[in-house]
Design a protein around this motif. Structure first.
Motif, mmCIF file in Angstrom:
data_model
loop_
_atom_site.group_PDB
_atom_site.id
_atom_site.type_symbol
_atom_site.label_atom_id
_atom_site.label_comp_id
_atom_site.label_asym_id
_atom_site.label_seq_id
_atom_site.Cartn_x
_atom_site.Cartn_y
_atom_site.Cartn_z
ATOM 1 N N GLU A 64 0.820 -1.218 0.000
ATOM 2 C CA GLU A 64 0.000 0.000 0.000
ATOM 3 C C GLU A 64 0.853 1.266 0.000
ATOM 4 O OE1 GLU A 64 -2.678 -0.571 3.338
ATOM 5 O OE2 GLU A 64 -3.967 -1.870 2.131
ATOM 6 N N SER A 122 -7.806 4.257 -11.669
ATOM 7 C CA SER A 122 -8.620 4.181 -10.447
ATOM 8 C C SER A 122 -8.470 5.438 -9.587
ATOM 9 C CB SER A 122 -8.239 2.950 -9.616
ATOM 10 O OG SER A 122 -7.021 3.159 -8.916
ATOM 11 N N TYR A 150 -5.606 5.929 -7.766
ATOM 12 C CA TYR A 150 -4.641 5.646 -6.706
ATOM 13 C C TYR A 150 -3.239 6.147 -7.061
ATOM 14 C CZ TYR A 150 -1.944 3.301 -3.124
ATOM 15 O OH TYR A 150 -1.093 3.061 -2.073
ATOM 16 N N SER A 182 -0.241 11.597 -1.044
ATOM 17 C CA SER A 182 -1.582 11.978 -0.619
ATOM 18 C C SER A 182 -2.633 11.030 -1.213
ATOM 19 C CB SER A 182 -1.862 13.417 -1.033
ATOM 20 O OG SER A 182 -3.161 13.783 -0.674
ATOM 21 N N LYS A 183 -2.473 10.691 -2.496
ATOM 22 C CA LYS A 183 -3.406 9.764 -3.150
ATOM 23 C C LYS A 183 -3.353 8.383 -2.497
ATOM 24 C CE LYS A 183 -3.756 11.434 -7.868
ATOM 25 N NZ LYS A 183 -4.440 10.762 -8.942
ATOM 26 N N SER A 184 -2.185 8.021 -1.976
ATOM 27 C CA SER A 184 -2.029 6.678 -1.417
ATOM 28 C C SER A 184 -2.814 6.477 -0.125
ATOM 29 C CB SER A 184 -0.551 6.352 -1.196
ATOM 30 O OG SER A 184 -0.019 7.071 -0.107
ATOM 31 N N ASN A 185 -3.421 7.525 0.398
ATOM 32 C CA ASN A 185 -4.310 7.369 1.555
ATOM 33 C C ASN A 185 -5.623 6.720 1.150
ATOM 34 O OD1 ASN A 185 -2.558 8.554 3.452
ATOM 35 N ND2 ASN A 185 -3.163 10.589 2.773
ATOM 36 N N LEU A 186 -5.905 6.688 -0.145
ATOM 37 C CA LEU A 186 -7.161 6.133 -0.661
ATOM 38 C C LEU A 186 -6.959 4.661 -1.015
ATOM 39 C CD1 LEU A 186 -8.018 9.169 -2.956
ATOM 40 C CD2 LEU A 186 -8.809 8.755 -0.616
ATOM 41 N N LYS A 187 -6.713 3.841 -0.005
ATOM 42 C CA LYS A 187 -6.372 2.421 -0.192
ATOM 43 C C LYS A 187 -7.429 1.653 -0.972
ATOM 44 C CE LYS A 187 -2.889 3.047 2.706
ATOM 45 N NZ LYS A 187 -1.698 3.619 2.171
ATOM 46 N N TYR A 188 -8.669 2.033 -0.870
ATOM 47 C CA TYR A 188 -9.747 1.312 -1.556
ATOM 48 C C TYR A 188 -9.651 1.443 -3.069
ATOM 49 C CZ TYR A 188 -11.983 5.881 -2.039
ATOM 50 O OH TYR A 188 -12.253 7.193 -2.363
ATOM 51 N N LEU A 189 -8.805 2.347 -3.560
ATOM 52 C CA LEU A 189 -8.634 2.532 -5.007
ATOM 53 C C LEU A 189 -7.567 1.611 -5.607
ATOM 54 C CD1 LEU A 189 -8.785 6.437 -5.257
ATOM 55 C CD2 LEU A 189 -10.594 4.787 -5.793
#
Length: 186
Positions: A111, A142, A144, A166-173
């Protein structure tokens, strides 16, 4: 925090522990060793050594072994695990390399942030788009992973890295379901 109006900066130098720490991200750089070594050297020398934007965690050379499970484990545990972001230097052949796909798989498994950077002079495909590794493309689509052309300055690269983090905080993507490549593509 608001300082009192009569506060003055100390006349003596502050000890090192009192100085604000400059964030230097640990970066793994994924690239086609045979075709893109020049661009990796240029990127690493410019941004890691000269401007200290990041600390390079990349492989010095490809892992020499016929045992593919060993190679996969070394990449995952010795290089990617200690980084916070993987930057993929994308040339016309990058998406055809299995070890790059494996590095992307491990990055997403942990992640970590993911940033693709187009190597200057890379020609677009017949459809006018650039070829990137499929796993990277899925994660750009996606939302991410981040995508950019070659950064023109250390400040621009630093902003790209922070944006990708910052984008990597959106793990669900994260999209990491595809099977790992078994061989390099022609």
């Amino acid at each position: 925090m608001t300082l009192p109006p009569d506060w003055q900066k100390p006349a003596y130098p502050l000890p090192p522990f009192a100085m604000p720490a400059r964030i230097k991200r640990k970066v793994f750089i994924s690239y086609h060793h045979e075709r893109e070594q020049f661009w990796f050297n240029h990127f690493s020398n410019t941004f890691s050594e000269d401007y200290e934007v990041f600390q390079d965690q990349s492989l010095d050379d490809e892992v020499e072994s016929e045992d593919l499970q060993y190679v996969n484990r070394v990449i995952r545990e010795d290089y990617i695990k200690g980084s916070s972001i993987t930057i993929v230097l994308c040339g016309s052949e990058t998406g055809k390399r299995r070890f790059i796909d494996w590095e992307l798989h491990s990055t997403l498994h942990h992640e970590h942030a993911l940033l693709g950077i187009l190597i200057p002079g890379t020609p677009p495909a017949v459809n006018g788009k650039y070829l990137v590794p499929d796993r990277l493309h899925e994660n750009i689509e996606s939302g991410y992973a981040a995508w950019s052309t070659w950064p023109g300055s250390p400040a621009e690269l630093k902003a790209l890295i922070e944006g990708a983090l910052s984008k990597s905080n959106l793990k669900y993507l994260i999209r990491n379901d595809r099977l790992k490549m078994r061989r390099n593509l022609a």
